[in-house]
Write an enzyme that holds these catalytic residues in place. Structure first.
Site, mmCIF file in Angstrom:
data_model
loop_
_atom_site.group_PDB
_atom_site.id
_atom_site.type_symbol
_atom_site.label_atom_id
_atom_site.label_comp_id
_atom_site.label_asym_id
_atom_site.label_seq_id
_atom_site.Cartn_x
_atom_site.Cartn_y
_atom_site.Cartn_z
ATOM 1 C CD GLU A 62 -2.635 1.046 2.709
ATOM 2 O OE1 GLU A 62 -3.595 1.806 2.842
ATOM 3 O OE2 GLU A 62 -2.308 0.187 3.565
ATOM 4 C CE LYS A 145 -7.275 1.189 3.404
ATOM 5 N NZ LYS A 145 -6.077 1.628 4.165
ATOM 6 C CB CYS A 181 -4.574 -1.906 3.792
ATOM 7 S SG CYS A 181 -3.801 -2.254 5.411
#
Length: 600
Positions: A62, A145, A181
């Site tokens: 990330e 994300k 993540c």
């Protein structure tokens, strides 16, 4: 949406199953916040390594381009622009260097609008925690994300706007979903949608900070998300230190049925190469699936035939003490390296805390970059001086002796002080000496207070608390002893000299600021104290919870009072490596001016 069909020619295939075989490489690497040029070069180099291993797809952690966490750098348009520009340039450079044929998943900072800095900001646009898929000299796909953590050390709802579209790419006949993540830490969202979309693999890129036993949590987590998606999961995590945080890697690939296929080491850079037999894509469902939209992209990339299978690799996990020690070593090493310091200096008293800091420092930097200074006063015992000198001989660090009594006497000749003021004066003279050596010789000053002392305020501001970094800030006193014993045992098992003198471990702890002083004059025994502190600090337990757990009510009231009134000291303490669920600083944030008291 761009759509290009994959040719059905010359692809890697398992002869036994008839399924496409994807060779994926997980680049478990160390990035540095703000070093966009350096991080981009790191990606380029590791893509080459992946290509040499015959990988079809390589994934990086990330925010790889910018480093993580970028915090308020997010608000600088120039920083966001640099991230985007270097990403585009990276894609072109890879292709120019003959590496455009490998698909690369790279985390970076993006934005589709200005940062949300005012009430009139657009809620649906702004900075994005993003990944990009690079192929053939271009950025062919992007994903934002979806789940933004806002707990513990994370403030992502402050910085980013959540994505609402799951990106699925078809590569060599296999459908692959791309996630970032926190998307894997929460049920629902991208993994549930990936399951509805019928993907064969979910790639999860991470910057997941270390805390003790987190490796025990990750494998069951990845298995749960794999079951939710009905797909294999490739989980890549970064390594290295960033301020208080340290990242431990622990990258892995897990099959759809939960079988662990491969697992990387902890704390070290590594390219984890894995062959995956994946189901051929048979769905083109797009649009809205559950809480997210789905975007599909079919890539013009066949899976090249593999000469031989990649060897399966499952690295053993470290034991708890070795894991914590390694985290402390990596955290200190990267703080020193990434901030441009050459060496460290600290007070070497002969006690257990400074002894452990010395051993960590030597392991992290080498003895030639570590300076330990004994600064005896009139109350310093002979055994403390001897133990400090013994540790220096065992480790080979640069050992110096600078008596302070003459300087203390000079202050006392100017000011009439007694009691606690004289004790604190000694600590502050030592702090002045260490900072002078730092200014003169360029060392980073390390402070050596443990988490127990920080919790109850058992330190002197601008004295023993002075320093730019604290390697054991998040280590309870009882674990300091435990780590010392482990480090000595590890050395003995290798036939090496034990770095920490036995007397530093066994003797009762003392600040030695007055005759016959022991820590137990001011504090409960550390095993008793740490049990209360762990519940109150790490567990957020209240007074009644602690008493119900069997702790003495009078002791609980005393300890909680010490913790509460010491907040102003902790606010001024040096950063230090986080190893627990709740570290002082980024994790635990309380007002200094605060009249609430438990039990009142």
């Amino acid at each position: 949406m761009v759509s290009r069909r994959t040719p059905r020619t010359a692809r890697s295939q398992n002869r036994m199953t008839g399924m496409p075989t994807l060779r994926i490489a997980l680049a478990q690497v160390n990035s540095t916040v703000g070093d966009i040029v350096g991080n981009t070069a790191t990606v380029h180099g590791w893509v080459r390594r992946a290509a040499e291993k015959g990988a079809h797809l390589v994934a990086f952690p990330e925010m790889m381009i910018t480093g993580y966490p970028v915090e308020d750098l997010t608000f600088r348009e120039s920083f966001v622009t640099a991230s985007r520009n270097h990403l585009e340039r990276l894609a072109a450079d890879l292709d120019q260097d003959g590496l455009g044929g490998i698909a690369a998943v790279v985390g970076y900072l993006d934005a589709d609008g200005p940062a949300r800095l005012g009430a009139d900001a657009a809620a649906e646009h702004g900075p994005r925690d993003a990944l990009a898929l690079l192929l053939g000299g271009r950025v062919v796909a992007r994903y934002y994300k979806h789940h933004l953590p806002n707990y513990g050390v994370f403030d992502e709802d402050r910085y980013f706007v959540a994505g609402d579209t799951l990106q699925i790419v078809r590569l060599g006949g296999v459908d692959i979903a791309l996630t970032v993540c926190e998307d894997i830490w929460q049920p629902g969202g991208p993994f549930a949608v990936a399951g509805q979309a019928g993907v064969g693999l979910v790639v999860s890129i991470n910057a997941s900070p270390y805390e003790l036993n987190k490796d025990d949590v990750r494998l069951p987590l990845v298995r749960r998300r794999g079951a939710e998606a009905g797909a294999a999961v490739a989980y890549v995590n970064m390594v290295g230190g960033q301020d208080e945080l340290v990242f431990d890697g622990d990258s892995m690939v897990v099959a759809a049925d939960g079988t662990l296929i491969s697992r990387a080491s902890q704390f070290g850079e590594q390219l984890l190469v894995t062959d995956l037999d994946l189901p051929e894509a048979d769905s083109d469902r797009a649009g809205d699936l559950g809480e997210m939209k789905v975007a599909r992209l079919s890539l013009d990339l066949s899976l090249s035939a593999l000469a031989e299978p990649a060897p399966a690799l499952i690295t053993d996990r470290l034991g708890d003490d070795e894991e914590v020690w390694t985290a402390l070593v990596v955290g200190l090493r990267d703080y020193v390296r990434k901030n441009g310091f050459r060496s460290v200096v600290f007070g070497l008293s002969g006690g257990i805390d400074s002894a452990v800091v010395a051993a960590i420092s030597v392991d992290a930097l080498g003895a030639d970059r570590v300076v330990g200074v004994s600064m005896p006063s009139g109350y310093s015992s002979d055994h403390s001086r001897d133990d400090a000198a013994d540790l220096a001989r065992r480790t080979g660090l640069d050992y110096r002796v600078e008596p302070i009594q003459g300087m203390v006497d000079a202050y006392l000749g100017q000011l009439k002080l007694d009691g606690l003021a004289v004790e604190n004066l000694q600590a502050r003279v030592r702090g002045v000496l260490l900072m002078a050596l730092s200014n003169q010789e360029g060392h980073l000053v390390l402070t050596t207070g443990n988490k127990s002392e920080l919790a109850v305020g058992y330190s002197t501001l601008y004295g023993d608390s002075v320093g730019g970094y604290n390697p054991i800030k998040d280590v309870w006193k009882t674990r300091v002893w435990q780590l010392a014993r482990w480090r000595n045992a590890a050395a003995a098992a290798r036939g090496e000299v034990e770095p920490i003198p036995a007397n530093s471990i066994e003797k009762p702890p003392s600040a030695e600021l007055r005759p016959g002083q022991l820590d137990t004059d001011s504090l409960p025994d550390y095993p008793v104290l740490d049990a209360v502190l762990t519940g109150y600090v790490d567990g957020d337990q209240g007074r009644d919870d602690l008493v119900s757990a069997g702790h003495d009510p009078i002791l609980v009231d005393r300890v909680l009072r010490m913790v509460d009134v010491a907040e102003y000291k902790r606010r001024q303490s040096a950063p230090g490596t986080k190893i627990s669920f709740k570290a002082f600083g980024r994790d635990r944030r309380l007002p200094i001016t605060n009249r609430f008291r438990e039990g009142l």
